[in-house]
Design a protein around this motif. Structure first.
Motif, PDB file in Angstrom:
ATOM      1  N   ASN A 145       0.852  -1.192   0.000  1.00 29.13           N
ATOM      2  CA  ASN A 145       0.000   0.000   0.000  1.00 29.13           C
ATOM      3  C   ASN A 145       0.886   1.240   0.000  1.00 29.13           C
ATOM      4  O   ASN A 145       1.052   1.924   1.014  1.00 29.13           O
ATOM      5  N   ALA A 146       1.471   1.529  -1.159  1.00 30.02           N
ATOM      6  CA  ALA A 146       2.397   2.658  -1.275  1.00 30.02           C
ATOM      7  C   ALA A 146       2.554   3.037  -2.735  1.00 30.02           C
ATOM      8  O   ALA A 146       2.426   2.196  -3.625  1.00 30.02           O
ATOM      9  N   ARG A 174      10.228   6.175  -1.964  1.00 35.00           N
ATOM     10  CA  ARG A 174      10.809   6.143  -0.621  1.00 35.00           C
ATOM     11  C   ARG A 174      10.155   5.042   0.212  1.00 35.00           C
ATOM     12  O   ARG A 174      10.835   4.300   0.929  1.00 35.00           O
ATOM     13  N   ASP A 175       8.828   4.916   0.111  1.00 35.93           N
ATOM     14  CA  ASP A 175       8.114   3.873   0.844  1.00 35.93           C
ATOM     15  C   ASP A 175       8.390   2.500   0.259  1.00 35.93           C
ATOM     16  O   ASP A 175       8.513   1.512   0.985  1.00 35.93           O
ATOM     17  N   LEU A 176       8.467   2.428  -1.063  1.00 39.31           N
ATOM     18  CA  LEU A 176       8.688   1.140  -1.720  1.00 39.31           C
ATOM     19  C   LEU A 176      10.091   0.607  -1.444  1.00 39.31           C
ATOM     20  O   LEU A 176      10.279  -0.609  -1.296  1.00 39.31           O
ATOM     21  N   ALA A 234       3.405  -2.971  -6.198  1.00 39.38           N
ATOM     22  CA  ALA A 234       3.020  -1.701  -5.588  1.00 39.38           C
ATOM     23  C   ALA A 234       1.537  -1.483  -5.853  1.00 39.38           C
ATOM     24  O   ALA A 234       1.119  -1.383  -7.008  1.00 39.38           O
ATOM     25  N   PHE A 235       0.749  -1.453  -4.805  1.00 33.43           N
ATOM     26  CA  PHE A 235      -0.683  -1.170  -4.930  1.00 33.43           C
ATOM     27  C   PHE A 235      -0.829   0.337  -4.761  1.00 33.43           C
ATOM     28  O   PHE A 235      -1.105   0.848  -3.681  1.00 33.43           O
ATOM     29  N   ALA A 236      -0.590   1.043  -5.860  1.00 35.45           N
ATOM     30  CA  ALA A 236      -0.373   2.485  -5.823  1.00 35.45           C
ATOM     31  C   ALA A 236      -1.614   3.246  -6.259  1.00 35.45           C
ATOM     32  O   ALA A 236      -2.148   3.000  -7.344  1.00 35.45           O
ATOM     33  N   SER A 237      -2.059   4.158  -5.439  1.00 32.05           N
ATOM     34  CA  SER A 237      -3.130   5.053  -5.856  1.00 32.05           C
ATOM     35  C   SER A 237      -2.629   5.888  -7.029  1.00 32.05           C
ATOM     36  O   SER A 237      -1.570   6.509  -6.961  1.00 32.05           O
ATOM     37  N   VAL A 238      -3.389   5.881  -8.118  1.00 26.90           N
ATOM     38  CA  VAL A 238      -2.980   6.557  -9.353  1.00 26.90           C
ATOM     39  C   VAL A 238      -4.143   7.382  -9.886  1.00 26.90           C
ATOM     40  O   VAL A 238      -5.286   6.920  -9.905  1.00 26.90           O
TER      41      VAL A 238
END
Length: 339
Positions: free
Chosen positions: A189-190, A194-196, A221-225
């Motif tokens: 959830n990033a 930096r978080d990844l 990466a389950f990234a909000s896009v």
């Protein structure tokens, strides 16, 4: 663990293209978008799971009927709102109606939304692990008795045995390490490199203890896009998912990005009170920068490329953008440029 065509999950060097579709729209509409995503080259589609939206498994069944090859699963369901044995049966049903294309995305759930239902998110790491351990036994055709964070006695599924990959939704260090040790994949959830990078270190620790018989492991990466022709439009559309991400972010994550903790608390309090409009309004530009990949196709492609330094693929998370079809196409183009 294998794909429906028999290839090993995680065995290819090509990054996985995933997409999250939110059943805030009617199931038939979600199915249309899933079909469009499949035509744009996406490998897996997740249906998000929140009590205030439509049922994710109904949406997934419609998605299965509208597609042919793309893998499908909840992304992510939590084992508090629904009994884990019931979740296993629902996932197996999606596997049946999709001819073996199901994946099982499971996580601890949003603390703020669970609190709206009076649910205490007790022992989340153990609950998630026990959930997919029991699910695997049920999918194998076993009759299960389990006493732990939940109880099941002589439980079994009246379905054909199935082999369904498990992806754990994770953000904290313990859940990341657990997923790398026990699951088939992780949905981090990033969105920020930096978080990844930090998450990749946690995953490496978990993989060091991973039994060889568990096979390959995939980190996504389950990234909000949010992507659009206009950057301002894309950033505005990013407010809802960023509110949920920021509201549930752990203190170390907030500190890592130097985001105002009082602003984060204001978002979290609005979510817990069920005032979604106020929560979305309280999202700040630094929160969008930290917790979302938002902008034009070119901007998003650059962020995807940076993220892929640390993961095996990207799940393009909700909201995608102000225009869904356009956003799916733009996200596909951005992934193509990044890979």
């Amino acid at each position: 663990m294998t794909e429906p065509d028999g290839t090993e999950i995680g065995s290819t060097d090509a990054p996985t293209w995933g997409i999250e579709l939110t059943p805030e729209h009617p199931p038939d509409r979600v199915a249309e978008i899933a079909a469009h995503a499949e035509s744009e080259g996406f490998d897996v589609a997740f249906s998000s799971c929140h009590y205030f939206n439509r049922d994710p498994f109904v949406a997934l069944s419609r998605m299965a009927g509208a597609t042919e090859e793309i893998r499908l699963g909840p992304g992510v369901v939590n084992p508090y709102e629904c009994h884990p044995v019931k979740l296993a049966g629902q996932a197996a049903t999606i596997d049946e109606v999709s001819d073996g294309r199901a994946v099982f995305g499971v996580g601890a759930g949003d603390r703020s939304t669970l609190s709206n239902l009076g649910i205490d998110r007790d022992r989340p790491l153990r609950r998630v692990l026990e959930t997919f351990d029991v699910a695997r036994d049920l999918w194998a055709g076993d009759t299960v008795t389990h006493e732990g964070t939940f109880t099941a006695r002589d439980a079994s599924l009246n379905l054909e045995p199935a082999e369904i990959p498990v992806y754990v939704g994770a953000q904290g260090p313990h859940m990341l390490r657990m997923s790398a040790k026990h699951a088939d994949g992780v949905l981090i959830n990033a969105a920020h490199p930096r978080d990844l990078e930090w998450a990749a270190d946690q995953i490496a620790q978990g993989k060091a203890d991973r039994p060889a018989e568990h096979g390959e492991f995939e980190a996504l990466a389950f990234a909000s896009v949010s992507v659009a022709a206009d950057e301002a439009d894309a950033r505005e559309a990013a407010r809802p998912p960023v509110a949920f991400i920021a509201g549930g972010a752990a203190d170390p994550v907030v500190e890592r990005h130097d985001v105002d903790p009082d602003a984060v608390s204001a978002v979290s309090e609005a979510l817990e009170q069920g005032d979604l409009g106020a929560a979305f309004d309280r999202v700040t530009p630094p929160m969008i920068d930290a917790f979302c990949i938002a902008g034009t196709t070119e901007t998003v492609a650059e962020r995807f490329e940076a993220a892929l330094e640390y993961v095996d693929g990207i799940v393009v998370g909700s909201p995608l953008g102000p225009d869904l079809e356009d956003a799916v196409s733009r996200a596909s183009e951005a992934l193509e440029r990044a890979t």
